[in-house]
Design an enzyme around this catalytic site. Structure first.
Site, mmCIF file in Angstrom:
data_model
loop_
_atom_site.group_PDB
_atom_site.id
_atom_site.type_symbol
_atom_site.label_atom_id
_atom_site.label_comp_id
_atom_site.label_asym_id
_atom_site.label_seq_id
_atom_site.Cartn_x
_atom_site.Cartn_y
_atom_site.Cartn_z
ATOM 1 C CB SER A 84 9.400 -65.681 -43.371
ATOM 2 O OG SER A 84 9.596 -65.723 -41.977
ATOM 3 C CB THR A 186 5.562 -60.050 -41.607
ATOM 4 O OG1 THR A 186 5.181 -60.141 -42.963
ATOM 5 C CG2 THR A 186 6.039 -58.687 -41.249
ATOM 6 C CB THR A 204 8.453 -59.532 -44.469
ATOM 7 O OG1 THR A 204 8.079 -60.847 -44.854
ATOM 8 C CG2 THR A 204 8.057 -58.580 -45.581
ATOM 9 N NE ARG A 214 3.523 -59.703 -52.706
ATOM 10 C CZ ARG A 214 3.533 -59.851 -51.383
ATOM 11 N NH1 ARG A 214 4.671 -59.844 -50.730
ATOM 12 N NH2 ARG A 214 2.412 -60.018 -50.721
ATOM 13 C CB THR A 237 1.794 -61.229 -39.851
ATOM 14 O OG1 THR A 237 2.543 -62.294 -40.440
ATOM 15 C CG2 THR A 237 0.730 -61.815 -38.951
ATOM 16 N N GLY A 238 0.847 -61.819 -42.849
ATOM 17 C CA GLY A 238 0.027 -62.637 -43.742
ATOM 18 C C GLY A 238 0.076 -62.133 -45.168
HETATM 19 N N1 GLY Z 1 3.008 -59.720 -45.154
HETATM 20 C C1 GLY Z 1 4.136 -59.874 -45.952
HETATM 21 C C2 GLY Z 1 3.898 -59.841 -47.382
HETATM 22 O O1 GLY Z 1 2.775 -60.064 -47.837
HETATM 23 O O2 GLY Z 1 4.829 -59.610 -48.120
#
Ligand code: GLY
Length: 325
Positions: A84, A186, A204, A214, A237-238
């Protein structure tokens, strides 16, 4: 949540004062927080443990919070087994590993890169953007060219195991952008140095099998990371779209500025998502530290954990969450 309610009540009492509201947003608010002067590192998820070790090695040796926050997360970026962050990150749905990162120091300087390909250490490139350009963010091909000009090496970041996982995903190619606790992402890190200064970093490979192009919250100052050295710092994070829609890390720090504890601020920023957005299928976790070294963490779902290191002890701690199980 009792303390959060108390904080909200107090905030309402303060903002009821005529003429204070507009001024309070711009002015430096007095704070009861007393700046700590003991090195501390705080970072998201279990990969935060080795990141903290490296950050603290640097800070305890007299290094700055900024150096700690950069070098700490670089350990994770360089780990091919992490799917990740950095090398080994799961690719987008077309098989490209694209990386996002940002960094912020105690003076309010910030740098970021997004949609960066073939460079293993986006956080180090973000720092170069901060220190060697008049800009905050470089994207895509421009970021890659800047990195090469700065001496970064180009390399393939798609490892065999991430390629295999992507090929498996291609069999259904179902575009189902969910980040939950099994698909965590992340690394966000906050460091405090011996002078009590705060800096932060966030890096990340983003959402696995995302649409090409994206970009999530992690390189966005105020969404994935925010530092205000007068009050505190926060990382997220998330599922990035939720933090981008609420400017979550800025919100956490702003709530600390308004008098909330780091814990209350994280809870309130999650509450903001719950109140405004479709949140049930998505995980978001916030992690914060104020200048006194008090920490806070809160998530939508259970399962978010973080690593906290101070006084020679490096601990993995489970965050509380809005939903329970
Ligand atoms: N939190 C990392 C992402 O959504 O790319």
């Amino acid at each position: 949540m009792t303390s959060r309610r108390k904080f909200l009540k107090n905030s309402l009492a303060v903002t009821a004062g005529v003429g204070i509201v507009g001024a309070s947003c711009a002015e430096k608010k007095p704070t009861a927080l007393v700046r700590a002067s003991k090195p501390k590192a705080l970072s998201t998820w279990v990969h935060g443990l080795p990141a903290n070790e490296e950050a603290m090695r640097i800070i305890s040796g007299g290094g700055s919070a900024l150096d700690g926050a950069e070098k700490g997360v670089m350990v994770i970026e360089a780990d091919p087994n992490g799917s990740s962050v950095g090398i080994g990150g799961l690719p987008d749905r077309d098989g490209n590993v694209t990386l996002d990162a940002c960094i912020m120091d105690h003076q309010g300087n910030a740098g970021a890169v997004c949609f960066l390909q073939n460079i293993k250490h986006p956080i180090a490139v973000a720092r170069k953007v901060m220190e060697d350009t008049p800009h905050v963010m470089l994207a895509g091909e421009g970021a890659r060219r800047f990195a090469l000009a700065q001496g970064f090496a180009e390399e393939n970041l798609l490892t065999e195991s991430s390629k295999k996982a992507w090929e498996e995903w291609l069999k259904s190619a179902e575009y189902n952008p969910i980040i939950n606790v099994e698909n965590h992402d992340t690394i966000g890190m906050i460091c405090q140095d011996a002078e009590g200064n705060l800096s932060g970093s966030c890096t990340t490979s983003g959402l696995a099998y995302k649409m090409h192009g994206r970009v999530g919250d992690s390189p966005i100052i105020g969404a994935g990371l925010f530092v205000d050295n007068d009050y505190g710092a926060a990382v997220a994070t998330g599922m990035g779209e939720l933090m981008m829609k609420t400017l979550g890390s800025f919100l956490v720090v702003e709530l600390i500025r308004q008098g909330a504890s780091a814990q209350e601020a994280c809870e309130d920023a999650i509450q903001r998502i719950v109140d405004k957005l479709d949140y049930k299928s998505f995980q978001v976790g916030y992690l914060a530290m104020d200048i006194a070294g008090n920490t806070g963490a809160f998530a939508i779902h259970p399962g978010f954990n973080y690593a906290e290191m101070a006084n020679g002890k490096n601990e993995l701690i489970d965050a509380k969450s809005y939903l329970n199980g």
